[in-house]
Design an enzyme around this catalytic site. Structure first.
Site, PDB file in Angstrom:
ATOM      1  N   HIS A  15       0.881  -1.167   0.028  1.00 33.58           N
ATOM      2  CA  HIS A  15       0.043   0.173   0.138  1.00 33.58           C
ATOM      3  C   HIS A  15       0.648   1.283   0.174  1.00 33.58           C
ATOM      4  CE1 HIS A  15      -3.011   2.716   1.377  1.00 33.58           C
ATOM      5  NE2 HIS A  15      -4.033   2.001   0.941  1.00 33.58           N
ATOM      6  N   ASP A  63      -8.159  -5.217   0.226  1.00 34.29           N
ATOM      7  CA  ASP A  63      -8.566  -6.107  -0.798  1.00 34.29           C
ATOM      8  C   ASP A  63      -8.131  -7.739  -0.669  1.00 34.29           C
ATOM      9  OD1 ASP A  63      -9.753  -4.015  -2.371  1.00 34.29           O
ATOM     10  OD2 ASP A  63      -7.636  -3.622  -2.938  1.00 34.29           O
TER      11      ASP A  63
HETATM   12  N1  ACO Z   1       4.099  -7.841  -4.809  1.00 36.44           N
HETATM   13  C1  ACO Z   1       5.255  -7.721  -5.053  1.00 36.44           C
HETATM   14  N2  ACO Z   1       6.154  -6.649  -5.097  1.00 36.44           N
HETATM   15  C2  ACO Z   1       5.563  -5.561  -4.592  1.00 36.44           C
HETATM   16  C3  ACO Z   1       4.229  -5.523  -4.300  1.00 36.44           C
HETATM   17  C4  ACO Z   1       3.470  -6.546  -4.609  1.00 36.44           C
HETATM   18  N3  ACO Z   1       2.220  -6.654  -4.260  1.00 36.44           N
HETATM   19  N4  ACO Z   1       3.988  -4.042  -4.015  1.00 36.44           N
HETATM   20  C5  ACO Z   1       4.926  -3.421  -4.091  1.00 36.44           C
HETATM   21  N5  ACO Z   1       6.103  -4.155  -4.461  1.00 36.44           N
HETATM   22  C6  ACO Z   1       7.503  -3.916  -4.334  1.00 36.44           C
HETATM   23  C7  ACO Z   1       7.955  -2.997  -5.765  1.00 36.44           C
HETATM   24  O1  ACO Z   1       8.366  -3.971  -6.757  1.00 36.44           O
HETATM   25  C8  ACO Z   1       9.087  -1.968  -5.343  1.00 36.44           C
HETATM   26  O2  ACO Z   1       9.989  -3.083  -5.322  1.00 36.44           O
HETATM   27  P1  ACO Z   1      11.464  -2.325  -5.310  1.00 36.44           P
HETATM   28  O3  ACO Z   1      11.627  -1.479  -4.540  1.00 36.44           O
HETATM   29  O4  ACO Z   1      12.411  -3.382  -5.539  1.00 36.44           O
HETATM   30  O5  ACO Z   1      11.364  -1.706  -6.839  1.00 36.44           O
HETATM   31  C9  ACO Z   1       8.552  -1.923  -3.774  1.00 36.44           C
HETATM   32  O6  ACO Z   1       7.775  -2.965  -3.480  1.00 36.44           O
HETATM   33  C10 ACO Z   1       7.726  -0.644  -3.657  1.00 36.44           C
HETATM   34  O7  ACO Z   1       6.520  -0.663  -4.350  1.00 36.44           O
HETATM   35  P2  ACO Z   1       5.950   0.578  -5.276  1.00 36.44           P
HETATM   36  O8  ACO Z   1       5.321   0.015  -6.427  1.00 36.44           O
HETATM   37  O9  ACO Z   1       7.004   1.690  -5.559  1.00 36.44           O
HETATM   38  O10 ACO Z   1       4.964   0.984  -4.229  1.00 36.44           O
HETATM   39  P3  ACO Z   1       3.773   1.813  -4.362  1.00 36.44           P
HETATM   40  O11 ACO Z   1       3.418   2.823  -3.327  1.00 36.44           O
HETATM   41  O12 ACO Z   1       3.902   2.721  -5.871  1.00 36.44           O
HETATM   42  O13 ACO Z   1       2.447   0.921  -4.685  1.00 36.44           O
HETATM   43  C11 ACO Z   1       0.638  -0.476  -4.671  1.00 36.44           C
HETATM   44  C12 ACO Z   1       1.656   0.771  -3.956  1.00 36.44           C
HETATM   45  C13 ACO Z   1       0.042  -0.036  -5.835  1.00 36.44           C
HETATM   46  C14 ACO Z   1      -0.724  -0.828  -3.799  1.00 36.44           C
HETATM   47  C15 ACO Z   1       1.556  -1.633  -4.887  1.00 36.44           C
HETATM   48  O14 ACO Z   1       1.812  -2.332  -3.399  1.00 36.44           O
HETATM   49  C16 ACO Z   1       0.831  -2.865  -5.381  1.00 36.44           C
HETATM   50  O15 ACO Z   1       0.782  -2.673  -6.581  1.00 36.44           O
HETATM   51  N6  ACO Z   1       0.138  -3.674  -4.806  1.00 36.44           N
HETATM   52  C17 ACO Z   1      -0.702  -4.972  -5.563  1.00 36.44           C
HETATM   53  C18 ACO Z   1      -2.087  -3.997  -6.063  1.00 36.44           C
HETATM   54  C19 ACO Z   1      -2.820  -3.854  -4.827  1.00 36.44           C
HETATM   55  O16 ACO Z   1      -2.991  -4.671  -4.177  1.00 36.44           O
HETATM   56  N7  ACO Z   1      -3.593  -2.874  -4.893  1.00 36.44           N
HETATM   57  C20 ACO Z   1      -4.575  -2.153  -3.828  1.00 36.44           C
HETATM   58  C21 ACO Z   1      -4.192  -1.015  -3.003  1.00 36.44           C
HETATM   59  S1  ACO Z   1      -5.268  -0.710  -1.869  1.00 36.44           S
HETATM   60  C22 ACO Z   1      -6.602   0.088  -2.515  1.00 36.44           C
HETATM   61  O17 ACO Z   1      -6.551   0.667  -3.507  1.00 36.44           O
HETATM   62  C23 ACO Z   1      -7.673  -0.250  -2.025  1.00 36.44           C
END
Ligand code: ACO
Length: 429
Positions: free
Chosen positions: A306, A363
Protein backbone atom coordinates in the site's frame (compact mmCIF):
# COMPACT_ATOMS: atom_id res chain seq x y z
CA UNK A 1 3.94 29.22 16.68
CA UNK A 2 4.85 27.16 13.62
CA UNK A 3 8.46 27.01 12.47
CA UNK A 4 9.73 28.41 9.20
CA UNK A 5 11.64 26.20 6.79
CA UNK A 6 14.65 27.68 5.06
CA UNK A 7 15.60 26.62 1.57
CA UNK A 8 18.84 27.71 -0.03
CA UNK A 9 18.87 27.92 -3.81
CA UNK A 10 21.31 29.71 -6.09
CA UNK A 11 22.87 31.43 -3.08
CA UNK A 12 19.58 32.85 -1.81
CA UNK A 13 17.63 31.71 1.26
CA UNK A 14 13.87 31.37 0.95
CA UNK A 15 11.63 31.15 4.00
CA UNK A 16 8.67 28.82 3.76
CA UNK A 17 5.93 28.50 6.38
CA UNK A 18 5.29 25.12 7.99
CA UNK A 19 2.11 23.74 9.48
CA UNK A 20 1.21 20.86 11.77
CA UNK A 21 -2.03 18.88 11.52
CA UNK A 22 -4.12 17.78 14.53
CA UNK A 23 -2.29 14.44 14.62
CA UNK A 24 1.14 16.03 14.45
CA UNK A 25 1.62 15.64 10.68
CA UNK A 26 4.18 18.19 9.59
CA UNK A 27 4.17 20.00 6.27
CA UNK A 28 6.13 22.71 4.50
CA UNK A 29 3.86 25.09 2.61
CA UNK A 30 5.54 25.56 -0.76
CA UNK A 31 2.65 27.39 -2.42
CA UNK A 32 4.71 30.60 -2.87
CA UNK A 33 8.01 28.90 -3.76
CA UNK A 34 7.75 29.38 -7.52
CA UNK A 35 6.68 32.97 -7.15
CA UNK A 36 9.64 33.64 -4.86
CA UNK A 37 12.35 31.56 -6.52
CA UNK A 38 11.20 30.29 -9.94
CA UNK A 39 11.43 26.70 -8.70
CA UNK A 40 8.58 24.21 -8.45
CA UNK A 41 8.74 20.97 -6.46
CA UNK A 42 8.75 17.66 -8.32
CA UNK A 43 7.03 14.69 -6.70
CA UNK A 44 6.17 11.99 -9.20
CA UNK A 45 3.10 10.08 -8.07
CA UNK A 46 2.47 12.64 -5.29
CA UNK A 47 3.98 10.34 -2.65
CA UNK A 48 5.19 13.31 -0.62
CA UNK A 49 2.58 15.89 -1.56
CA UNK A 50 -0.29 17.05 0.62
CA UNK A 51 -2.84 18.16 -1.97
CA UNK A 52 -5.24 19.68 0.56
CA UNK A 53 -6.11 20.17 4.20
CA UNK A 54 -8.91 17.81 5.16
CA UNK A 55 -10.99 17.12 8.27
CA UNK A 56 -12.52 13.85 7.10
CA UNK A 57 -10.21 10.85 7.49
CA UNK A 58 -6.94 10.27 9.28
CA UNK A 59 -4.48 7.52 8.42
CA UNK A 60 -1.20 6.71 10.13
CA UNK A 61 0.30 4.25 7.70
CA UNK A 62 3.28 3.42 9.92
CA UNK A 63 1.09 2.50 12.88
CA UNK A 64 -1.79 1.04 10.86
CA UNK A 65 -4.38 3.58 12.14
CA UNK A 66 -7.52 4.62 10.26
CA UNK A 67 -10.12 7.00 11.69
CA UNK A 68 -13.20 8.57 10.11
CA UNK A 69 -13.86 12.01 11.64
CA UNK A 70 -11.86 10.93 14.71
CA UNK A 71 -13.59 7.57 15.24
CA UNK A 72 -11.34 4.48 14.93
CA UNK A 73 -12.38 2.15 12.12
CA UNK A 74 -12.44 -0.80 14.54
CA UNK A 75 -15.08 0.96 16.69
CA UNK A 76 -17.23 1.93 13.72
CA UNK A 77 -17.01 -1.59 12.26
CA UNK A 78 -18.25 -3.02 15.54
CA UNK A 79 -20.87 -0.47 16.54
CA UNK A 80 -22.03 1.51 13.53
CA UNK A 81 -23.74 0.81 10.22
CA UNK A 82 -22.84 1.88 6.71
CA UNK A 83 -25.66 4.46 6.57
CA UNK A 84 -24.76 6.01 9.91
CA UNK A 85 -21.08 6.10 8.92
CA UNK A 86 -22.00 7.71 5.59
CA UNK A 87 -23.77 10.48 7.51
CA UNK A 88 -20.75 10.87 9.81
CA UNK A 89 -18.35 11.22 6.88
CA UNK A 90 -20.47 13.69 4.96
CA UNK A 91 -21.69 15.90 7.82
CA UNK A 92 -18.81 15.50 10.29
CA UNK A 93 -20.78 14.21 13.30
CA UNK A 94 -22.63 11.03 14.19
CA UNK A 95 -26.33 11.64 13.53
CA UNK A 96 -28.94 12.00 16.27
CA UNK A 97 -31.84 9.54 16.06
CA UNK A 98 -33.91 12.13 14.18
CA UNK A 99 -31.12 13.02 11.77
CA UNK A 100 -30.55 9.35 10.99
CA UNK A 101 -34.26 8.80 10.44
CA UNK A 102 -34.41 11.73 8.04
CA UNK A 103 -31.29 10.62 6.16
CA UNK A 104 -32.55 7.02 5.90
CA UNK A 105 -35.92 8.16 4.62
CA UNK A 106 -34.24 10.38 2.01
CA UNK A 107 -32.32 7.29 0.87
CA UNK A 108 -35.57 5.33 0.61
CA UNK A 109 -37.38 8.10 -1.25
CA UNK A 110 -34.59 8.24 -3.83
CA UNK A 111 -33.97 4.56 -4.44
CA UNK A 112 -35.85 4.33 -7.75
CA UNK A 113 -34.30 5.25 -11.08
CA UNK A 114 -36.13 7.25 -13.72
CA UNK A 115 -38.02 4.66 -15.76
CA UNK A 116 -36.48 5.95 -19.01
CA UNK A 117 -33.04 4.97 -17.74
CA UNK A 118 -33.93 1.39 -18.61
CA UNK A 119 -33.32 2.27 -22.28
CA UNK A 120 -29.78 3.26 -21.32
CA UNK A 121 -29.30 -0.11 -19.62
CA UNK A 122 -30.62 -1.88 -22.69
CA UNK A 123 -27.97 -0.21 -24.82
CA UNK A 124 -25.10 -1.92 -23.01
CA UNK A 125 -23.89 -5.30 -24.24
CA UNK A 126 -24.59 -8.15 -21.81
CA UNK A 127 -20.87 -8.64 -21.15
CA UNK A 128 -20.22 -4.93 -20.49
CA UNK A 129 -18.17 -4.47 -17.32
CA UNK A 130 -20.41 -3.20 -14.49
CA UNK A 131 -17.84 -0.49 -13.60
CA UNK A 132 -18.22 1.00 -17.10
CA UNK A 133 -21.99 0.81 -16.74
CA UNK A 134 -21.85 2.32 -13.25
CA UNK A 135 -19.86 5.40 -14.22
CA UNK A 136 -21.91 5.97 -17.38
CA UNK A 137 -25.21 5.57 -15.53
CA UNK A 138 -24.24 7.89 -12.68
CA UNK A 139 -23.67 10.62 -15.25
CA UNK A 140 -26.81 9.63 -17.15
CA UNK A 141 -28.86 9.95 -13.93
CA UNK A 142 -28.03 13.61 -13.67
CA UNK A 143 -29.41 14.20 -17.19
CA UNK A 144 -32.85 13.26 -15.86
CA UNK A 145 -32.80 15.93 -13.23
CA UNK A 146 -31.64 19.42 -14.25
CA UNK A 147 -31.07 20.34 -10.58
CA UNK A 148 -28.28 17.79 -10.42
CA UNK A 149 -26.45 19.33 -13.37
CA UNK A 150 -26.26 22.69 -11.69
CA UNK A 151 -23.22 23.84 -9.75
CA UNK A 152 -23.03 23.08 -6.03
CA UNK A 153 -25.98 24.43 -4.09
CA UNK A 154 -25.80 23.88 -0.31
CA UNK A 155 -29.61 24.20 -0.08
CA UNK A 156 -30.18 21.00 -2.07
CA UNK A 157 -26.94 19.19 -1.29
CA UNK A 158 -28.49 16.91 1.34
CA UNK A 159 -30.98 15.66 -1.23
CA UNK A 160 -28.33 15.27 -3.95
CA UNK A 161 -26.03 13.30 -1.65
CA UNK A 162 -28.86 10.98 -0.59
CA UNK A 163 -29.88 10.54 -4.21
CA UNK A 164 -26.43 9.49 -5.23
CA UNK A 165 -25.85 7.08 -2.33
CA UNK A 166 -29.24 5.51 -2.90
CA UNK A 167 -29.26 5.37 -6.69
CA UNK A 168 -25.72 4.00 -7.03
CA UNK A 169 -26.91 0.83 -5.29
CA UNK A 170 -29.90 0.49 -7.62
CA UNK A 171 -27.72 1.09 -10.71
CA UNK A 172 -25.17 -1.47 -9.49
CA UNK A 173 -27.81 -4.15 -8.94
CA UNK A 174 -29.49 -3.42 -12.30
CA UNK A 175 -26.09 -3.61 -14.04
CA UNK A 176 -25.52 -7.04 -12.52
CA UNK A 177 -29.00 -8.28 -13.51
CA UNK A 178 -28.46 -6.97 -17.03
CA UNK A 179 -25.09 -8.74 -17.30
CA UNK A 180 -26.81 -12.03 -16.44
CA UNK A 181 -29.79 -11.45 -18.75
CA UNK A 182 -32.08 -11.34 -15.70
CA UNK A 183 -35.06 -9.02 -15.16
CA UNK A 184 -34.43 -5.95 -12.99
CA UNK A 185 -35.74 -6.21 -9.44
CA UNK A 186 -37.14 -2.98 -8.02
CA UNK A 187 -36.17 -1.80 -4.52
CA UNK A 188 -38.47 -2.33 -1.56
CA UNK A 189 -39.01 0.70 0.67
CA UNK A 190 -39.37 -1.50 3.76
CA UNK A 191 -35.82 -2.81 3.44
CA UNK A 192 -32.76 -1.11 4.90
CA UNK A 193 -29.89 -0.01 2.66
CA UNK A 194 -27.84 -3.20 2.44
CA UNK A 195 -30.87 -5.51 2.59
CA UNK A 196 -32.30 -3.68 -0.39
CA UNK A 197 -29.11 -4.09 -2.37
CA UNK A 198 -29.06 -7.85 -1.75
CA UNK A 199 -32.75 -8.01 -2.64
CA UNK A 200 -32.22 -6.17 -5.95
CA UNK A 201 -29.24 -8.41 -6.75
CA UNK A 202 -30.64 -11.80 -5.85
CA UNK A 203 -34.45 -11.82 -5.61
CA UNK A 204 -36.46 -13.14 -8.55
CA UNK A 205 -39.83 -11.79 -9.72
CA UNK A 206 -41.44 -14.96 -8.36
CA UNK A 207 -39.39 -15.34 -5.16
CA UNK A 208 -37.76 -13.02 -2.65
CA UNK A 209 -34.15 -13.62 -1.70
CA UNK A 210 -33.86 -14.87 1.88
CA UNK A 211 -32.03 -12.18 3.85
CA UNK A 212 -29.75 -13.81 6.41
CA UNK A 213 -28.62 -11.56 9.24
CA UNK A 214 -24.96 -12.57 9.01
CA UNK A 215 -24.91 -11.97 5.24
CA UNK A 216 -26.49 -8.51 5.56
CA UNK A 217 -24.12 -7.56 8.39
CA UNK A 218 -21.04 -8.79 6.52
CA UNK A 219 -21.86 -6.80 3.38
CA UNK A 220 -22.80 -3.72 5.41
CA UNK A 221 -19.41 -3.94 7.10
CA UNK A 222 -17.62 -4.30 3.74
CA UNK A 223 -19.36 -1.08 2.59
CA UNK A 224 -18.43 0.67 5.85
CA UNK A 225 -14.76 -0.36 5.71
CA UNK A 226 -14.49 1.05 2.20
CA UNK A 227 -16.33 4.29 2.97
CA UNK A 228 -13.30 6.59 2.90
CA UNK A 229 -9.55 6.48 2.77
CA UNK A 230 -8.27 10.06 2.51
CA UNK A 231 -6.44 11.23 -0.64
CA UNK A 232 -6.22 7.99 -2.62
CA UNK A 233 -6.33 7.92 -6.43
CA UNK A 234 -10.14 7.98 -6.83
CA UNK A 235 -10.81 10.50 -4.05
CA UNK A 236 -8.14 12.82 -5.43
CA UNK A 237 -9.82 12.39 -8.82
CA UNK A 238 -13.19 13.39 -7.35
CA UNK A 239 -11.61 16.45 -5.71
CA UNK A 240 -9.79 17.32 -8.94
CA UNK A 241 -13.02 17.21 -10.97
CA UNK A 242 -14.96 19.01 -8.21
CA UNK A 243 -12.37 21.77 -8.17
CA UNK A 244 -13.49 22.74 -11.69
CA UNK A 245 -16.97 23.21 -10.12
CA UNK A 246 -18.37 20.15 -11.91
CA UNK A 247 -21.53 18.75 -10.35
CA UNK A 248 -21.58 16.01 -7.71
CA UNK A 249 -22.67 13.23 -10.08
CA UNK A 250 -20.01 14.06 -12.70
CA UNK A 251 -17.29 14.27 -10.03
CA UNK A 252 -18.21 10.91 -8.50
CA UNK A 253 -18.59 9.23 -11.91
CA UNK A 254 -14.93 10.18 -12.48
CA UNK A 255 -14.12 8.60 -9.11
CA UNK A 256 -15.64 5.32 -10.34
CA UNK A 257 -13.32 5.34 -13.37
CA UNK A 258 -10.24 5.96 -11.23
CA UNK A 259 -11.26 3.22 -8.82
CA UNK A 260 -11.58 0.67 -11.60
CA UNK A 261 -7.82 0.23 -12.17
CA UNK A 262 -6.19 -2.98 -10.86
CA UNK A 263 -3.68 -1.03 -8.77
CA UNK A 264 -6.57 0.60 -6.91
CA UNK A 265 -10.11 -0.75 -6.37
CA UNK A 266 -9.74 -3.29 -9.16
CA UNK A 267 -7.26 -5.14 -6.94
CA UNK A 268 -10.04 -7.06 -5.15
CA UNK A 269 -11.02 -8.67 -8.46
CA UNK A 270 -7.34 -9.24 -9.28
CA UNK A 271 -6.79 -10.94 -5.88
CA UNK A 272 -9.56 -13.43 -6.44
CA UNK A 273 -8.40 -14.17 -9.97
CA UNK A 274 -4.87 -14.68 -8.63
CA UNK A 275 -6.12 -17.06 -5.91
CA UNK A 276 -8.19 -19.01 -8.45
CA UNK A 277 -5.26 -19.39 -10.82
CA UNK A 278 -2.96 -20.51 -7.98
CA UNK A 279 -5.60 -23.07 -6.99
CA UNK A 280 -6.08 -24.26 -10.58
CA UNK A 281 -2.32 -24.71 -11.04
CA UNK A 282 -2.09 -26.93 -7.95
CA UNK A 283 0.33 -24.49 -6.28
CA UNK A 284 -0.14 -23.88 -2.54
CA UNK A 285 1.10 -20.32 -3.05
CA UNK A 286 4.86 -20.85 -2.65
CA UNK A 287 5.54 -20.81 -6.39
CA UNK A 288 3.51 -17.67 -6.80
CA UNK A 289 5.38 -15.89 -4.00
CA UNK A 290 8.65 -16.65 -5.78
CA UNK A 291 7.22 -15.18 -8.99
CA UNK A 292 5.90 -12.08 -7.21
CA UNK A 293 9.43 -11.34 -6.00
CA UNK A 294 10.88 -11.69 -9.47
CA UNK A 295 10.40 -8.35 -11.28
CA UNK A 296 10.78 -10.05 -14.66
CA UNK A 297 7.73 -12.23 -14.05
CA UNK A 298 5.42 -9.23 -14.30
CA UNK A 299 3.41 -10.61 -11.35
CA UNK A 300 2.75 -8.92 -8.06
CA UNK A 301 1.18 -10.38 -4.99
CA UNK A 302 -2.19 -8.70 -5.45
CA UNK A 303 -3.78 -7.44 -2.25
CA UNK A 304 -0.34 -6.81 -0.77
CA UNK A 305 1.36 -3.47 -0.32
CA UNK A 306 0.00 0.00 0.00
CA UNK A 307 1.26 3.48 -0.75
CA UNK A 308 0.42 4.68 2.75
CA UNK A 309 0.29 1.61 5.01
CA UNK A 310 3.70 0.33 5.91
CA UNK A 311 2.05 -1.91 8.47
CA UNK A 312 -0.98 -4.21 8.45
CA UNK A 313 -3.95 -2.39 6.90
CA UNK A 314 -6.43 -2.16 9.85
CA UNK A 315 -9.32 -2.91 7.46
CA UNK A 316 -7.64 -6.15 6.37
CA UNK A 317 -7.50 -7.30 10.02
CA UNK A 318 -11.22 -6.67 10.50
CA UNK A 319 -12.13 -8.30 7.20
CA UNK A 320 -10.00 -11.36 7.87
CA UNK A 321 -11.74 -11.95 11.22
CA UNK A 322 -15.17 -11.40 9.63
CA UNK A 323 -14.26 -13.77 6.81
CA UNK A 324 -13.52 -16.61 9.24
CA UNK A 325 -16.80 -16.00 11.12
CA UNK A 326 -18.96 -15.69 8.01
CA UNK A 327 -17.61 -18.81 6.35
CA UNK A 328 -18.19 -20.75 9.57
CA UNK A 329 -21.75 -19.40 9.92
CA UNK A 330 -22.56 -20.26 6.29
CA UNK A 331 -20.75 -23.60 6.64
CA UNK A 332 -18.58 -22.81 3.63
CA UNK A 333 -15.13 -24.25 3.28
CA UNK A 334 -13.27 -22.27 0.63
CA UNK A 335 -9.88 -23.54 -0.61
CA UNK A 336 -9.12 -19.98 -1.76
CA UNK A 337 -9.23 -18.81 1.87
CA UNK A 338 -6.67 -21.48 2.74
CA UNK A 339 -4.43 -20.33 -0.12
CA UNK A 340 -4.80 -16.68 0.95
CA UNK A 341 -3.80 -17.55 4.52
CA UNK A 342 -0.83 -19.57 3.31
CA UNK A 343 0.28 -16.71 1.01
CA UNK A 344 0.01 -14.24 3.86
CA UNK A 345 1.90 -16.48 6.27
CA UNK A 346 4.69 -17.09 3.75
CA UNK A 347 4.96 -13.45 2.65
CA UNK A 348 5.06 -12.09 6.19
CA UNK A 349 8.10 -14.27 6.91
CA UNK A 350 9.87 -13.45 3.65
CA UNK A 351 12.63 -10.82 3.72
CA UNK A 352 11.48 -9.38 0.33
CA UNK A 353 8.10 -8.42 1.80
CA UNK A 354 9.48 -7.54 5.25
CA UNK A 355 12.13 -5.16 3.88
CA UNK A 356 9.61 -3.41 1.64
CA UNK A 357 6.99 -3.31 4.41
CA UNK A 358 4.43 -5.08 2.24
CA UNK A 359 1.41 -6.26 4.25
CA UNK A 360 -2.07 -7.43 3.25
CA UNK A 361 -4.36 -4.55 2.29
CA UNK A 362 -8.16 -4.37 2.42
CA UNK A 363 -8.50 -6.20 -0.89
CA UNK A 364 -6.69 -9.31 0.22
CA UNK A 365 -9.62 -10.87 2.09
CA UNK A 366 -12.60 -8.78 0.90
CA UNK A 367 -12.93 -10.88 -2.27
CA UNK A 368 -13.30 -14.06 -0.24
CA UNK A 369 -16.13 -12.51 1.81
CA UNK A 370 -17.87 -11.30 -1.35
CA UNK A 371 -17.51 -14.70 -2.98
CA UNK A 372 -19.09 -16.29 0.12
CA UNK A 373 -21.98 -13.81 -0.22
CA UNK A 374 -22.54 -14.99 -3.80
CA UNK A 375 -21.31 -11.75 -5.38
CA UNK A 376 -19.67 -12.43 -8.74
CA UNK A 377 -16.10 -11.34 -9.23
CA UNK A 378 -16.87 -8.66 -11.81
CA UNK A 379 -19.03 -6.92 -9.18
CA UNK A 380 -16.28 -6.68 -6.55
CA UNK A 381 -15.03 -3.26 -7.57
CA UNK A 382 -18.64 -2.08 -7.88
CA UNK A 383 -19.20 -3.03 -4.24
CA UNK A 384 -16.11 -0.99 -3.39
CA UNK A 385 -17.56 1.96 -5.33
CA UNK A 386 -20.91 1.77 -3.49
CA UNK A 387 -18.99 1.74 -0.21
CA UNK A 388 -16.67 4.61 -1.21
CA UNK A 389 -19.50 6.91 -2.34
CA UNK A 390 -19.94 8.68 1.06
CA UNK A 391 -16.19 9.38 1.19
CA UNK A 392 -16.24 10.88 -2.30
CA UNK A 393 -19.30 12.94 -1.44
CA UNK A 394 -17.69 14.18 1.80
CA UNK A 395 -14.56 15.19 -0.12
CA UNK A 396 -16.64 16.88 -2.83
CA UNK A 397 -18.45 18.88 -0.13
CA UNK A 398 -15.18 19.83 1.53
CA UNK A 399 -13.84 21.24 -1.75
CA UNK A 400 -17.06 23.13 -2.43
CA UNK A 401 -17.48 24.50 1.10
CA UNK A 402 -13.94 25.88 1.23
CA UNK A 403 -14.08 29.56 0.21
CA UNK A 404 -10.35 29.45 -0.58
CA UNK A 405 -10.65 26.43 -2.87
CA UNK A 406 -9.08 26.90 -6.31
CA UNK A 407 -9.08 24.76 -9.44
CA UNK A 408 -6.54 21.90 -9.04
CA UNK A 409 -3.79 22.52 -11.52
CA UNK A 410 -0.44 20.83 -10.86
CA UNK A 411 2.64 21.94 -12.78
CA UNK A 412 5.18 19.75 -14.56
CA UNK A 413 8.82 19.68 -15.52
CA UNK A 414 8.84 19.55 -19.30
CA UNK A 415 11.45 17.10 -20.62
CA UNK A 416 10.26 16.88 -24.24
CA UNK A 417 11.87 18.35 -27.36
CA UNK A 418 13.10 21.94 -27.59
CA UNK A 419 11.46 24.15 -30.29
CA UNK A 420 11.94 22.70 -33.79
CA UNK A 421 10.87 23.36 -37.36
CA UNK A 422 7.71 21.89 -38.83
CA UNK A 423 8.66 19.43 -41.60
CA UNK A 424 6.19 19.04 -44.51
CA UNK A 425 4.87 15.47 -44.78
CA UNK A 426 6.68 14.66 -48.07
CA UNK A 427 10.04 15.53 -46.49
CA UNK A 428 9.67 13.42 -43.33
CA UNK A 429 11.79 10.32 -42.87
N1 ACO B 1 4.05 -7.72 -4.84
C1 ACO B 1 5.38 -7.73 -5.06
N2 ACO B 1 6.16 -6.63 -4.95
C2 ACO B 1 5.58 -5.48 -4.60
C3 ACO B 1 4.20 -5.40 -4.36
C4 ACO B 1 3.43 -6.56 -4.48
N3 ACO B 1 2.11 -6.53 -4.26
N4 ACO B 1 3.89 -4.12 -4.05
C5 ACO B 1 5.03 -3.43 -4.09
N5 ACO B 1 6.06 -4.25 -4.42
C6 ACO B 1 7.48 -3.89 -4.49
C7 ACO B 1 7.79 -3.09 -5.75
O1 ACO B 1 8.14 -3.92 -6.82
C8 ACO B 1 8.92 -2.22 -5.27
O2 ACO B 1 10.07 -3.02 -5.21
P1 ACO B 1 11.53 -2.35 -5.49
O3 ACO B 1 11.71 -1.36 -4.39
O4 ACO B 1 12.47 -3.52 -5.43
O5 ACO B 1 11.45 -1.71 -6.85
C9 ACO B 1 8.53 -1.89 -3.82
O6 ACO B 1 7.74 -3.00 -3.40
C10 ACO B 1 7.74 -0.60 -3.67
O7 ACO B 1 6.60 -0.67 -4.55
P2 ACO B 1 5.94 0.54 -5.30
O8 ACO B 1 5.24 0.05 -6.52
O9 ACO B 1 6.96 1.64 -5.46
O10 ACO B 1 4.88 1.01 -4.24
P3 ACO B 1 3.71 2.00 -4.51
O11 ACO B 1 3.47 2.72 -3.23
O12 ACO B 1 3.94 2.83 -5.72
O13 ACO B 1 2.49 1.04 -4.87
C11 ACO B 1 0.68 -0.43 -4.65
C12 ACO B 1 1.52 0.65 -3.96
C13 ACO B 1 0.18 0.09 -6.03
C14 ACO B 1 -0.56 -0.70 -3.79
C15 ACO B 1 1.55 -1.70 -4.81
O14 ACO B 1 1.94 -2.17 -3.53
C16 ACO B 1 0.82 -2.80 -5.58
O15 ACO B 1 0.88 -2.82 -6.81
N6 ACO B 1 0.12 -3.74 -4.87
C17 ACO B 1 -0.65 -4.77 -5.53
C18 ACO B 1 -1.99 -4.17 -6.00
C19 ACO B 1 -2.92 -3.90 -4.86
O16 ACO B 1 -3.12 -4.72 -3.97
N7 ACO B 1 -3.58 -2.71 -4.90
C20 ACO B 1 -4.57 -2.32 -3.89
C21 ACO B 1 -4.10 -1.16 -3.09
S1 ACO B 1 -5.22 -0.80 -1.80
C22 ACO B 1 -6.48 -0.02 -2.57
O17 ACO B 1 -6.37 0.65 -3.52
C23 ACO B 1 -7.80 -0.23 -1.97
Amino acid sequence: MNKTAKLELDGKVYELPTLVGTEGEKAVDISTLRQQSGYITLDDGYANTGSCKSKITFIDGEKGILRYRGYPIEVLAEKSTFVETAYLLIYGELPTANQLKRFSSLLTQNEMLHEDLKYQFEGFPAHGHPMAILSAMINACSCFDPELMEPYNPAIFELEAARLISKVRTIAAFAYRKSRGLPAIYPKPTYKYTENFLHMMFSEPYQDYELRKEVVQALDMVFLLHADHEQNCSTSTVRMVASSRANLFASCAAGVCALWGPLHGGANQAVLEMLKSIHASGDDGSRFIAEAKDKKSGHRLMGFGHRVYKNYDPRAKIIKAKCDKLLAALKISDPLLDIAKKLEETALKDSYFIERKLYPNVDFYSGIIMRALGIPVEMFTVIFAIGRMPGWIANYKEVMDDPASRIYRPRQVFVGPAPRDYVPIDQRK
